[in-house]
Design an enzyme around this catalytic site. Sequence first.
Site, PDB file in Angstrom:
ATOM      1  N   HIS A   1       9.908 -24.207   8.623  1.00  0.00           N
ATOM      2  CA  HIS A   1       8.867 -24.904   9.382  1.00  0.00           C
ATOM      3  C   HIS A   1       7.451 -24.665   8.873  1.00  0.00           C
ATOM      4  O   HIS A   1       6.612 -25.551   8.989  1.00  0.00           O
ATOM      5  CB  HIS A   1       8.931 -24.498  10.862  1.00  0.00           C
ATOM      6  CG  HIS A   1      10.096 -25.104  11.588  1.00  0.00           C
ATOM      7  ND1 HIS A   1      10.211 -25.093  12.955  1.00  0.00           N
ATOM      8  CD2 HIS A   1      11.204 -25.760  11.128  1.00  0.00           C
ATOM      9  CE1 HIS A   1      11.335 -25.715  13.319  1.00  0.00           C
ATOM     10  NE2 HIS A   1      11.963 -26.114  12.223  1.00  0.00           N
TER      11      HIS A   1
ATOM     12  N   ARG B   1       7.695 -33.738   9.837  1.00  0.00           N
ATOM     13  CA  ARG B   1       6.625 -33.437  10.801  1.00  0.00           C
ATOM     14  C   ARG B   1       5.979 -32.078  10.520  1.00  0.00           C
ATOM     15  O   ARG B   1       4.809 -31.853  10.860  1.00  0.00           O
ATOM     16  CB  ARG B   1       7.150 -33.510  12.237  1.00  0.00           C
ATOM     17  CG  ARG B   1       8.129 -32.418  12.620  1.00  0.00           C
ATOM     18  CD  ARG B   1       8.699 -32.626  14.008  1.00  0.00           C
ATOM     19  NE  ARG B   1       9.520 -31.521  14.454  1.00  0.00           N
ATOM     20  CZ  ARG B   1      10.787 -31.296  14.066  1.00  0.00           C
ATOM     21  NH1 ARG B   1      11.365 -32.093  13.200  1.00  0.00           N
ATOM     22  NH2 ARG B   1      11.458 -30.254  14.534  1.00  0.00           N
ATOM     23  N   HIS B   2       6.738 -31.203   9.875  1.00  0.00           N
ATOM     24  CA  HIS B   2       6.183 -29.872   9.579  1.00  0.00           C
ATOM     25  C   HIS B   2       5.122 -29.951   8.488  1.00  0.00           C
ATOM     26  O   HIS B   2       4.192 -29.152   8.458  1.00  0.00           O
ATOM     27  CB  HIS B   2       7.308 -28.917   9.188  1.00  0.00           C
ATOM     28  CG  HIS B   2       8.334 -28.784  10.262  1.00  0.00           C
ATOM     29  ND1 HIS B   2       8.042 -28.240  11.497  1.00  0.00           N
ATOM     30  CD2 HIS B   2       9.633 -29.174  10.318  1.00  0.00           C
ATOM     31  CE1 HIS B   2       9.122 -28.283  12.266  1.00  0.00           C
ATOM     32  NE2 HIS B   2      10.103 -28.849  11.564  1.00  0.00           N
TER      33      HIS B   2
ATOM     34  N   CYS C   1       3.206  -3.255   4.001  1.00  0.00           N
ATOM     35  CA  CYS C   1       2.432  -2.064   4.354  1.00  0.00           C
ATOM     36  C   CYS C   1       3.212  -1.346   5.451  1.00  0.00           C
ATOM     37  O   CYS C   1       4.392  -1.628   5.640  1.00  0.00           O
ATOM     38  CB  CYS C   1       0.997  -2.424   4.765  1.00  0.00           C
ATOM     39  SG  CYS C   1       0.836  -3.487   6.210  1.00  0.00           S
TER      40      CYS C   1
ATOM     41  N   GLY D   1      -1.508  -5.606   8.439  1.00  0.00           N
ATOM     42  CA  GLY D   1      -2.762  -5.625   7.669  1.00  0.00           C
ATOM     43  C   GLY D   1      -2.650  -6.472   6.415  1.00  0.00           C
ATOM     44  O   GLY D   1      -3.542  -7.292   6.113  1.00  0.00           O
TER      45      GLY D   1
ATOM     46  N   ASP E   1       0.856  -1.184   0.000  1.00  0.00           N
ATOM     47  CA  ASP E   1       0.000   0.000   0.000  1.00  0.00           C
ATOM     48  C   ASP E   1       0.897   1.239   0.000  1.00  0.00           C
ATOM     49  O   ASP E   1       2.137   1.129  -0.082  1.00  0.00           O
ATOM     50  CB  ASP E   1      -1.002  -0.034   1.166  1.00  0.00           C
ATOM     51  CG  ASP E   1      -0.349   0.242   2.522  1.00  0.00           C
ATOM     52  OD1 ASP E   1       0.896   0.309   2.601  1.00  0.00           O
ATOM     53  OD2 ASP E   1      -1.098   0.377   3.512  1.00  0.00           O
ATOM     54  N   HIS E   2       0.245   2.426   0.123  1.00  0.00           N
ATOM     55  CA  HIS E   2       1.000   3.687   0.098  1.00  0.00           C
ATOM     56  C   HIS E   2       2.028   3.749   1.237  1.00  0.00           C
ATOM     57  O   HIS E   2       3.049   4.407   1.103  1.00  0.00           O
ATOM     58  CB  HIS E   2       0.029   4.865   0.212  1.00  0.00           C
ATOM     59  CG  HIS E   2      -0.827   4.781   1.451  1.00  0.00           C
ATOM     60  ND1 HIS E   2      -1.884   3.903   1.548  1.00  0.00           N
ATOM     61  CD2 HIS E   2      -0.755   5.411   2.649  1.00  0.00           C
ATOM     62  CE1 HIS E   2      -2.444   4.024   2.744  1.00  0.00           C
ATOM     63  NE2 HIS E   2      -1.773   4.931   3.430  1.00  0.00           N
TER      64      HIS E   2
ATOM     65  N   THR F   1       3.090  -1.553   8.647  1.00  0.00           N
ATOM     66  CA  THR F   1       3.494  -2.466   9.719  1.00  0.00           C
ATOM     67  C   THR F   1       3.759  -3.891   9.243  1.00  0.00           C
ATOM     68  O   THR F   1       4.372  -4.675   9.970  1.00  0.00           O
ATOM     69  CB  THR F   1       2.373  -2.547  10.774  1.00  0.00           C
ATOM     70  OG1 THR F   1       1.180  -3.010  10.101  1.00  0.00           O
ATOM     71  CG2 THR F   1       2.100  -1.196  11.416  1.00  0.00           C
ATOM     72  N   GLY F   2       3.200  -4.265   8.125  1.00  0.00           N
ATOM     73  CA  GLY F   2       3.219  -5.666   7.664  1.00  0.00           C
ATOM     74  C   GLY F   2       2.012  -6.438   8.159  1.00  0.00           C
ATOM     75  O   GLY F   2       1.725  -7.542   7.675  1.00  0.00           O
TER      76      GLY F   2
HETATM   77  C1  RB5 Z   1      -2.083   2.541   6.412  1.00  0.00           C
HETATM   78  O1  RB5 Z   1      -2.266   3.726   7.078  1.00  0.00           O
HETATM   79  C2  RB5 Z   1      -1.743   1.423   7.384  1.00  0.00           C
HETATM   80  O2  RB5 Z   1      -2.863   1.162   8.166  1.00  0.00           O
HETATM   81  C3  RB5 Z   1      -1.304   0.218   6.625  1.00  0.00           C
HETATM   82  O3  RB5 Z   1      -0.162   0.528   5.891  1.00  0.00           O
HETATM   83  C4  RB5 Z   1      -0.950  -1.009   7.420  1.00  0.00           C
HETATM   84  O4  RB5 Z   1       0.102  -0.795   8.290  1.00  0.00           O
HETATM   85  C5  RB5 Z   1      -2.050  -1.734   8.042  1.00  0.00           C
HETATM   86  O5  RB5 Z   1      -1.876  -2.746   8.758  1.00  0.00           O
END
Ligand code: RB5
Length: 150
Positions: A98, A132-133, A65, A70, A8-9, A67-68
Amino acid sequence: MKIALGADHGAFELKDSIKKHLDEKNIEYVDYGCFSKESVDYPKFAYLAASAVAKNECDFGIICCTTGLGVSMAANKVKGIRAAVCTNEMLAEMTRRHNNANVICMGQNVVTPELANKMVDIFLSTEFEGGRHQRRIDLITDIENGKELK
Ligand code: RB5
């Protein structure tokens, strides 16, 4: 090997720097967007890149994104996708060994471009251990298929 890229942006720049890294390594990729810093909704780009992996059009996905988090949630809703948010090299290795992860998710506000590139290299070069994995992956697939685990 062909990689599906999505962001995303909030991770447009991280995706761009990963693209440069893949170019240097001569690794083929398809960029499913987004293509600017204009605000967009991350599930769409996670879905497009993850679907390409699920349909075997690409071997692995790299989806980012802010945080990674979402994008990983959205990608994991696509049948056949095992997406893992990774924040260090050990996680990038272990989720291949794993969990047989087929998508790595990263956050632009969480990792440096250098660490992201290192994790990409590890993720793309580490083999699933099977054994096993595999049984545990099969149970994940059972959950995905609506089977009740006993
Ligand atoms: C966008 O503002 C933010 O919510 C998105 O990039 C992401 O981190 C969501 O989990």
